[in-house]
Design an enzyme around this catalytic site. Sequence first.
Site, PDB file in Angstrom:
ATOM      1  N   GLN B 126       0.845  -1.190   0.000  1.00 58.52           N
ATOM      2  CA  GLN B 126       0.000   0.000   0.000  1.00 58.52           C
ATOM      3  C   GLN B 126       0.883   1.244   0.000  1.00 58.52           C
ATOM      4  OE1 GLN B 126      -2.409   0.470   3.538  1.00 58.52           O
ATOM      5  NE2 GLN B 126      -3.849   1.850   2.533  1.00 58.52           N
ATOM      6  N   GLY B 127       0.737   2.082  -1.029  1.00 56.43           N
ATOM      7  CA  GLY B 127       1.526   3.313  -1.107  1.00 56.43           C
ATOM      8  C   GLY B 127       0.655   4.533  -0.874  1.00 56.43           C
ATOM      9  N   GLU B 244     -11.397  -0.580   4.872  1.00 65.86           N
ATOM     10  CA  GLU B 244     -10.326  -0.898   5.814  1.00 65.86           C
ATOM     11  C   GLU B 244     -10.820  -0.753   7.249  1.00 65.86           C
ATOM     12  OE1 GLU B 244      -6.907   1.661   5.550  1.00 65.86           O
ATOM     13  OE2 GLU B 244      -5.731   0.444   6.931  1.00 65.86           O
ATOM     14  N   ASN B 370      -7.337   6.917  15.732  1.00 63.27           N
ATOM     15  CA  ASN B 370      -8.571   6.949  16.526  1.00 63.27           C
ATOM     16  C   ASN B 370      -9.089   8.371  16.713  1.00 63.27           C
ATOM     17  OD1 ASN B 370      -8.243   4.243  16.526  1.00 63.27           O
ATOM     18  ND2 ASN B 370      -8.333   3.982  18.749  1.00 63.27           N
ATOM     19  N   GLU B 371      -8.183   9.348  16.621  1.00 65.15           N
ATOM     20  CA  GLU B 371      -8.638  10.741  16.683  1.00 65.15           C
ATOM     21  C   GLU B 371      -9.407  11.090  15.405  1.00 65.15           C
ATOM     22  OE1 GLU B 371      -5.627   9.643  17.710  1.00 65.15           O
ATOM     23  OE2 GLU B 371      -6.282   9.865  19.789  1.00 65.15           O
TER      24      GLU B 371
END
Lengths: 380, 384
Positions: B126-127, B244, B370-371
């Site tokens: 994944q880039g 995701e 999570n923020e």
Amino acid sequence: MDFTYDDEQVALRDAVRGLVGKTYSDHEHRRQTVNEDPGFDEKQWARMAEMGILGLPFAESDGGVGAGPVEIGIVAQELGRVIAPEPFLACVVLAGGLVSAAGSAEQREEILGAVAEGERVLALAHDEPGRGWVPTASAVTATEQGGAWTLEGVKEPVVQGARADTLVVTAALPDGGTGLFLVDGDAADLQRSSYRTYDGGRAAKVTFSGTSATPLGEVADRESTVATILDVGRITAANEALGSMETALRLTTDYLKSRKQFGVTLNTFQALTFRAADMYVSLELASSMVQWATMVLMSGDAQAASDAARRTSLQVSRAARHVGQEAIQLHGGIGVTAEYAVGNHVARLTALDHLLGDGTHHLGELVGRIGDHEGVDPLH
Amino acid sequence: MQLELSEEDRAFREEMRDFFTTKVPEEIRDAVKEGRELSKDQIVASQQALNAAGLAVPHWPEQYGGRGWSDLRRHLWNEEMQRAFVPAPLAFNTSMIGPVLAQFGSEELKERFMAPTANLDVWWSQGFSEPDAGSDLASLRTTAVRDGDDWVVNGQKTWTTLGQYGDWIFTLVRTNPDVKKQAGISMLLIDMTSPGLEVRPIELIDGGHEVNEVWFSDVRVPGANLVGEVDGGWTIAKFLLGNERVGVAPVAATKRNLALAKERYADRITADPLLAARVAELENELLALELTALRVVAHSEGGEPHPASSVLKLKGTELQQAVSELAVDLAGPASLASGADEGSALPGFARRATPTYLNLRKASIYGGSNEVQRQIISKTILGL
């Protein structure tokens, strides 16, 4: 597996929401109602009876509706949403539940029919000074003489104990075990002193001094029946708390969007919006547990229901404290005033948390069973 | 409302349980159970065993090997896979680029890549992230400039997980610097053996080599390797990140790890009420999370992830981290022996507890920190 309501359940929800919402969405009206005895609106109680709410859990042959846990949960959620002060949990679910589970056919028909009609208010006299959240009785004792039973001792706090027409009483039996008895509200040698509770309700100290009592059903050790009904009560209380938490969060987000300080609305401050996000997380997790426990109750398996009641009570206790405390904090000073709804939601959440066992109490029970399972599987 | 599984779903669960516990090589499952690092060959072998049975990409469109299962069956599939310590199919392939190609890719790209992606014949990296584009992904600066039919790519990507094994990398590049930052991004598929592409390892605090930097110096990429439209990459990125988020709520694996901790330290947990309370509370929170996952999947039909998927990411990673923290505490002084080999007198799971705990600090950072999830909840769900 299905987490959605069917059409009839949606219709019930909308009907109850319409009824209690109409009465109590104006918080000032609730405030006036709880300021006067008996702490709820007798006319509203009659309308609830008319709608069939007060006979919901009882068998049709006993004058009830024969509805299941999902319907009872729906009603409790809607009452919680507006913190309606009517004693559905105490009278119908707990005291009525015991009559339904232990009463003779005659007693069930006579008492539950009247409860369903809104003509008789029941109270469960179970808690005793110095002990809490157990399914047994010890401070109140039952004695038999020549086929007649009398009770001796003190129950406190008894929710709606003074208003009740009939008391359902747990008492220690002469040969051990916990029996169930009915006592008339106007019986001789019965003393009831009522007071207001912080959530707007009423409770009483009830003193039995050789008071005449009628056994509920056969005289027998009813500990397991009491335990089962307390579990039903816990899951109902969790539903009520869920409705109240939803309102507490909505009031909070509305307030953040409208209240201005420093020339801007409060939702400009991430320190506040992130905390509201965390409240939402707590609420969603609690909601999942409450719905699950309600479905477990449908299975009729008492052991599974007991486990689900404890797990849900733990989750809801933690969530209610988090959501309630933050709801007040994010409001500021207005949150602790009696005239504004949010603080009263927090008061009711606190009462629900302590009525049938708080989170730490239930955690203690779960700890005792920690070794008997590999993991917790919600699907069967 | 109804809790019971249907007869058919119950049979399905049995079928899954049987497959995962008997058809995936035991040495691979033991390695997962003991927390050992898997080799590339082991990861490939496991996915190929799954793919041969049609169990690697059940959520893909059926023409590419999907199974058309209900969300509940996907949940049961995942649950049984984790319970049996089977490594999940490589997320970069099955959760990220596969669904993206199915949705946005040209026929040529689908033809070329879908089958080898499912079978892990092609290992994708994944880039996305860059040194200056983390949570603010749209500010990425790696550029792609047209040169005839080709693109010429320059820049640097980072946090490329398992990039050392990668054959191809799906890459977000800036193709238009003159518009709003989200509107000038495209997605290119880049062969990692291309001249000018270099992978450099980043060592992490757990002592392992899991992530990398990927450098691009005048890397030529054929025009046909563009996914979707020029400057249409942000839409694709959001699609991928939404998937995701659902994928990173590691409910079943966390549950399994907690059950393992209970089993390994049963005597200590029973003897110590504070430890037992911690375990019981974690079990309860995991139950609430699992039930929430069941509610969310049931309402995510039609591609768009349920907004509450942010709850799953947030709480799921917190609990994953909390269970790994518990494992270190349970290991006690043995948790120090991370560098010891098999000659050690201490059990492997105790020796590996701390590296796992340290490694998993990443979980609340990746996949939208999570923020960022709190931001999504407060804006999208609460309207703040």
